[in-house]
Design a protein around this motif. Structure first.
Motif: not given
Length: 153
Positions: A113-114, A119-121, A142-146, A148-150
């Motif tokens: 999760m971290l 990575t998204a940030l 947007q947050i959900s996609k990040e 779960i790795g999509e």
């Protein structure tokens, strides 16, 4: 882990970390994610005392690992006004991704999760969306996609 609009809190009025941790624990209790708000508040505080979870550009990722957390969860909070937080660039914090993790998931899932959030940030488009969008649906997507790795295309 399911991230929805109910995991997005905008214009939260907290004057400092302590108030924010109270708000987070109480809200997580309302969602049925935690059993004991005081123990979860303490988990946030103790983790912060070990090493700051402040990043840069107004972001922080505090986390609470506790037996009183019932399900791994992320709650995104945009604060009404910036608060003091130890960060890499000495910036005040406005955007908070709170991780709540049951003790049995404190290893692998917590780190995943971290890692996904960190990575998204690093992506300008993600940061821009988080900082500028008031649309809870778009933020949740947007947050959900990040998480779960999509990537959103």
């Amino acid at each position: 882990m399911n991230f929805t609009e109910e995991h997005v809190l905008l214009n939260v009025d907290a004057q400092n970390q302590t108030e924010l941790f109270v708000i987070l624990a109480d809200y997580a209790k309302e969602l049925g994610i935690v059993e004991d708000t005081e123990k979860v508040r303490t988990a946030f505080t103790e983790r912060e005392q070990q090493f700051s979870t402040g990043l840069q550009a107004g972001f922080a990722i505090p986390h609470a690992k506790s037996t009183y957390v019932l399900a791994p969860t992320v709650i995104y909070v945009r604060l009404k006004q910036p608060i003091s937080w130890e960060t890499f660039d000495d910036s005040l914090v406005v955007n908070v991704f709170a991780l709540l993790v049951p003790m049995e998931d404190a290893g692998t899932l917590h780190l995943e999760m971290l890692s996904r959030l960190a990575t998204a940030l690093m992506e300008d488009s993600f940061i821009e969306t988080i900082q500028q969008t008031d649309d809870k649906t778009l933020l949740a997507k947007q947050i959900s996609k990040e998480m779960i790795g999509e990537k959103i295309v």
